[in-house]
Design an enzyme around this catalytic site. Structure first.
Site, PDB file in Angstrom:
ATOM      1  N   HIS A 248     109.740  80.042 149.510  1.00  0.00           N
ATOM      2  CA  HIS A 248     109.879  80.842 150.724  1.00  0.00           C
ATOM      3  C   HIS A 248     110.952  80.299 151.654  1.00  0.00           C
ATOM      4  O   HIS A 248     111.539  81.044 152.435  1.00  0.00           O
ATOM      5  CB  HIS A 248     108.544  80.887 151.471  1.00  0.00           C
ATOM      6  N   CYS A 249     111.231  78.995 151.596  1.00  0.00           N
ATOM      7  CA  CYS A 249     112.060  78.374 152.626  1.00  0.00           C
ATOM      8  C   CYS A 249     113.558  78.433 152.355  1.00  0.00           C
ATOM      9  O   CYS A 249     114.322  79.026 153.113  1.00  0.00           O
ATOM     10  CB  CYS A 249     111.634  76.918 152.826  1.00  0.00           C
TER      11      CYS A 249
END
Length: 449
Positions: free
Chosen positions: A279-280
């Site tokens: 996600h990052c």
């Protein structure tokens, strides 16, 4: 008879956080929220977890975890001890003293921040906000979000940050699959909107994690998280570009990196792959790119890194096409391909932003028959970006099955995969993770990409 003077609201909350009699609410029970909720319960707080997915809250209420970092046995213990409960009813927010927001912050199709989950959650909190609340944002976002987006929504009802309630930001630093570090052992950056909010942030997280790192403002804390992810994204893009260059020169980039890593100073190893996942790193740097436009400033490194990393699946598919042609005289569009690994990184079930999806979709666009095997992902769940792949199941990894494919494409190098079996059975292996060489397996049919 004199009535006792009520204890000021700030001191009451500070004392409840310090002696761990406060109730902590965690909104969003995913890869960030659930480990945080478990850590808070482990520290002695009573925790209420909130999620709009009732299937999740039902499972959690039975002590069943769906996150690798939180064992069902531990969760069940917290449930039975009444230290943790899960609900989709946001009315329970009024019973919480501190509320931590751990909801997704995706990008739109135009690579612009989508803060709808943060804003929607803030509105839910605002409807139940009361004097004495501490509200914390953990979702990764651009510098300024806490004070420019979250604060106005919370103050719309008349209560004021720093006087009636307190507001802060603390970036999540979860690393799924990392056995060395967990929520409590990772230093926690914290910042509050004002001195009192900072004191409350230190009291809350100081009770939960080993090390608290206070910074001056929420914007600084937001910038810390963005900086960490930009650093990784740019360096991964650099080695991905070097991989393409060195491959054209007949040089093994993994051998180069391993040798360079022997230098005891001035070098930090990063490794190439088929693209970025999680996600990052694929998402968060573009939050800064978007915000920088407000100041008329370019973000050339970040945007170039994004272009390189996004292009890697196409490069890997191109290498696969060339090897099929050279070794088997088979056109890519006529090939049956097994993608090895669906998760975005080794030894986890997390599929968020996995480059494996881009590889599958590219191959199928070329006409390939594509299946996947992942020991940690038995079936592709419904996702917003890849709904058409939902329901596909992991194929069996047997010698007979592997031999039926024209090629095996290694996208994720899980330790649980039997690489010797694949090496013995596959017609062609295109390895984007250097998984076979690291295990001493080689052959003309094993190529790196």
């Amino acid at each position: 008879m004199n009535q006792p003077v009520p204890e000021p609201v700030f001191e009451t909350l500070l004392n409840r956080l310090s002696d761990r009699t406060a109730t902590v609410g965690v909104i969003g029970l995913g890869y960030v929220g659930l480990p945080l909720a478990a850590a808070c319960a482990r520290a002695g707080f009573k925790v209420t977890g909130f999620d709009i997915d009732e299937a999740k809250t039902t499972a959690l209420g039975k002590g069943l975890s769906y996150i690798d970092a939180v064992a069902s046995e531990e969760l069940a213990g917290h449930v039975s001890a009444r230290r943790f409960e899960a609900t989709s009813d946001f009315a329970h927010l009024k019973h919480c003293d501190a509320v931590v927001i751990c909801v997704p912050t995706p990008l739109s199709k135009h690579r612009e921040p989508d803060l709808s989950y943060v804003s929607g959650t803030a509105e839910q909190i605002a409807d139940r906000l009361r004097p004495g609340h501490l509200i914390v944002l953990e979702s990764t976002t651009y510098p300024g979000t806490t004070l420019e987006v979250l604060k106005p929504i919370l103050e719309a009802g008349g209560l004021r940050s720093g006087a009636d309630f307190w507001l802060g930001f603390s970036p999540e630093r979860e690393d799924p699959g990392n056995d060395r570090y967990h929520t409590a052992s990772i230093p926690k950056v914290v910042a509050g909107d004002g001195e009192q909010a900072s004191d409350l942030m230190k009291a809350l997280y100081g009770a939960v994690v080993d090390t608290v790192v206070p910074v001056s403002t929420p914007s600084v804390a937001e910038a810390v998280k963005i900086t960490e992810n930009v650093f990784r994204a740019v360096n991964i893009a650099l080695v991905n570009e070097l991989k393409v260059i060195y491959d054209a020169m007949g040089i093994d980039v993994w051998e180069v990196i391993d040798a360079a890593s022997t230098k005891p100073f001035g070098f930090m190893p990063f490794y190439p792959g088929p693209g970025l996942g999680g996600h990052c790193i694929p998402i968060d740097p573009f939050y800064l790119t978007w915000k920088s436009r407000e100041y008329g400033l370019p973000t050339r490194f970040i945007e170039l890194a994004g272009e390189i990393n996004v292009a890697m699946p196409k490069y890997v598919v191109g290498r696969l096409r060339d090897e099929l042609d050279q070794q088997q005289s088979v056109a890519l569009g006529a090939a049956a391909i097994l993608v090895l690994g669906l998760a975005y990184k080794k030894n986890v079930s997390d599929i968020r932003e996995s480059p494996s999806f881009a590889l599958i979709e590219l191959l199928e666009k070329h006409g390939c028959k594509v299946e996947f095997h992942d020991p940690h992902v038995g079936e592709i769940p419904m996702t917003r970006e890849h709904a058409d792949l939902a329901g596909r199941k992991s194929s069996d990894l047997t010698a007979e099955a592997v031999a039926q494919y024209n090629a095996v494409l290694v996208s994720t190098d899980h330790d649980a995969i039997d690489y010797q079996l694949v090496a013995n059975s596959a017609k062609l292996i295109v390895d984007a993770r250097n998984a076979f060489a690291r295990r001493g397996l080689a052959g003309a049919h094993i190529v790196k990409a």
